[in-house]
Design an enzyme around this catalytic site. Structure first.
Site, short mmCIF file in Angstrom:
data_model
loop_
_atom_site.label_atom_id
_atom_site.label_comp_id
_atom_site.label_asym_id
_atom_site.label_seq_id
_atom_site.Cartn_x
_atom_site.Cartn_y
_atom_site.Cartn_z
N TRP A 1 12.66 -1.46 10.62
CA TRP A 1 11.47 -0.64 10.72
C TRP A 1 10.30 -1.75 10.87
O TRP A 1 10.39 -2.50 10.07
CB TRP A 1 10.95 0.30 9.48
N LYS B 1 8.76 6.00 14.02
CA LYS B 1 7.47 6.57 13.44
C LYS B 1 6.44 7.21 14.41
O LYS B 1 6.54 6.63 15.36
CB LYS B 1 6.96 5.46 12.52
N ASP C 1 1.94 10.75 6.14
CA ASP C 1 3.18 10.00 5.88
C ASP C 1 2.79 9.36 4.58
O ASP C 1 2.92 8.17 4.29
CB ASP C 1 3.78 8.92 6.87
C1 RNT Z 1 7.29 2.79 6.61
C2 RNT Z 1 8.81 3.16 6.65
C3 RNT Z 1 9.71 2.16 5.98
C4 RNT Z 1 9.14 1.70 4.66
C5 RNT Z 1 9.97 1.01 3.53
C6 RNT Z 1 9.36 0.39 2.74
O1 RNT Z 1 6.64 3.84 7.10
O2 RNT Z 1 8.99 4.69 6.33
O3 RNT Z 1 10.90 2.68 5.97
O4 RNT Z 1 8.51 2.98 3.90
O5 RNT Z 1 10.64 0.02 4.27
#
Ligand code: RNT
Ligand code: ZN
Length: 422
Positions: A189, A232, A298
């Site tokens: 990510w 995202k 989020d």
């Molecule tokens: C961020 C993502 C990611 C993080 C973690 C800490 O929006 O959700 O997965 O929350 O890697």
């Protein structure tokens, strides 16, 4: 009647009631014990990691609250996890991030130079508990991510640094999978995006695609490492444009046969991931879930037994997808006891799975197939008051963890003897 006797007697009655609907609860509990949920290490210290004690969390994500007692070292974090795991039925997995490395040097090891040697403390710990590990590159909270861009950065040098980090993480994942004999899901990510409306939405995506290709170029044995990419919609500071959008990664995962990661907080507030599972699994082999709870944004609130959590579990179970969906948790609440946060969220995830598994799906399907939507609705609603709690309590008893709220006493005792001294 003793506590144990009461739970056992209630279970006998519940079992009969479910049997009348064609559900064998003994079989369900056996199957449930085989489902691992990946606990996210980062709930234990607000996504801080141990690279730098004053490190600031960046990347458009935020842990709010200052509840005392957060873990400050890997040993403390493992101690807290031990406590949480002792209160959660079943054998699970741990999801690590690169910033939780334990180098045996004073100076932190640069992220593009991390190796599995920096994670032996975690690997040994997991081995001793017969747990698997999952892994994440940390593409945030770092000077090279200061502009909110990493793998899509226009500067080739910065991109290279993060590509090397991605490659290093896959090797670490592979070593973890090998050492533990359970595949490690290594997730990517990145925070890349922009606060305001960009003119060029194309170039960063083209660059991200190239960077991912470079990270994933080497084929690794899926017995040891599985790669996932996480999309995202927006983050703090990336409100107008996120390079790694859902469409981007959906296409990337389909084309390149990697796992797609769906985070429950990464879509429009009224959009749910439960309905995406059966669509995506028509085109992608395996999914990774980041089960989370967004409140208006989020916000990564602790997972609760919500309708959506139940729907996620129902989709996995009804679709017979348990072997194709890796269930991970992703939330970080710094305003309550962090060990309790793990226990609450994980127990809820397991409860949701159990609820889905004791559903008389065959009967419901028969109604649906016959066009009897009255019967389907009636039965679905009757199911809501079946004695699920008795089955859950019995499962806890069977798995040697507290049934009911007594687990909280143990968290409170841990708070007094361990957390309060930090
Ligand atoms: C961020 C993502 C990611 C993080 C973690 C800490 O929006 O959700 O997965 O929350 O890697
Ligand atoms: Zn996530």
């Amino acid at each position: 009647m003793s506590h144990k006797k009461r739970i056992e007697s209630a279970y006998v009655l519940a079992k009969e009631q479910y049997a009348e609907l064609g559900v064998d609860t003994d079989q369900v509990l056996e199957a449930l014990a085989g489902v691992a949920v990946s606990l996210h290490c980062w709930q234990g210290d607000d996504v801080g990691g141990f690279e730098n004690p004053d490190g600031e969390l960046t990347g458009g994500i935020q842990a709010t609250g200052n509840y005392p007692g957060k873990a400050r070292s890997a040993d403390e974090l493992r101690g807290d996890l031990d406590k949480a795991l002792s209160l959660i039925p079943g054998t699970h997995r741990l999801n690590l991030h690169a910033i939780y490395a334990e180098p045996n040097t004073k100076k932190p090891v640069e992220r593009n130079e991390l190796t599995a040697d920096h994670f032996t403390g975690w690997i040994d710990w997991a081995k001793s508990k017969n747990m698997g590990l999952d892994f994440n590159g940390t593409f945030f909270s770092h000077p090279n991510a200061a502009e909110g861009l990493t793998l899509s950065h226009p500067d080739a040098g910065i991109r290279r640094f993060w590509i090397e980090h991605g490659i290093a993480c896959r090797k670490i994942g592979e070593a973890m999978g090998k050492a533990l004999n359970k595949p490690c899901v290594t997730n990517i990510w990145i925070p890349d995006g922009t606060k305001d409306i960009p003119v060029d939405r194309k170039s960063p995506r083209v660059r991200l695609c190239e960077s991912l290709d470079a990270i994933l170029a080497e084929k690794l044995d899926p017995k040891h490492n599985l790669d996932a990419v996480e999309s995202k919609l927006f983050g703090i500071g990336s409100e107008s444009y996120v390079v790694g959008s859902h469409e981007f990664y959906m296409g990337y995962a389909t084309k390149n046969d990697v796992l797609l990661c769906l985070d429950a907080g990464h879509f429009h507030p009224t959009e749910v991931i439960s309905d995406k599972i059966s669509s995506i699994l028509c085109f992608v082999n395996e999914l990774l879930l980041h089960v989370s709870r967004g409140v208006r944004w989020d916000s990564d609130h602790v997972v609760i037994l919500s309708d959506e959590l139940r729907a996620i579990a129902e989709e996995i179970v009804r679709g017979d997808y348990l072997s194709r969906v890796h269930i991970g948790l992703d939330y970080f609440d710094a305003s309550i006891n962090r060990v309790a946060a793990w226990v609450i969220g994980t127990r809820c995830m397991i409860k949701a799975l159990l609820l889905a598994m004791v559903e008389p799906t065959a009967k419901l399907r028969a109604c649906e197939d016959a066009g009897d939507f009255t019967g389907r609705l009636a039965l679905l609603e009757e199911c809501k008051t079946l004695p699920f709690g008795a089955v859950w309590d019995y499962y806890c008893l069977q798995q040697n963890v507290p049934a009911g709220q007594t687990w909280l006493d143990e968290v409170r005792a841990h708070e007094k003897t361990v957390l309060a001294k930090r």
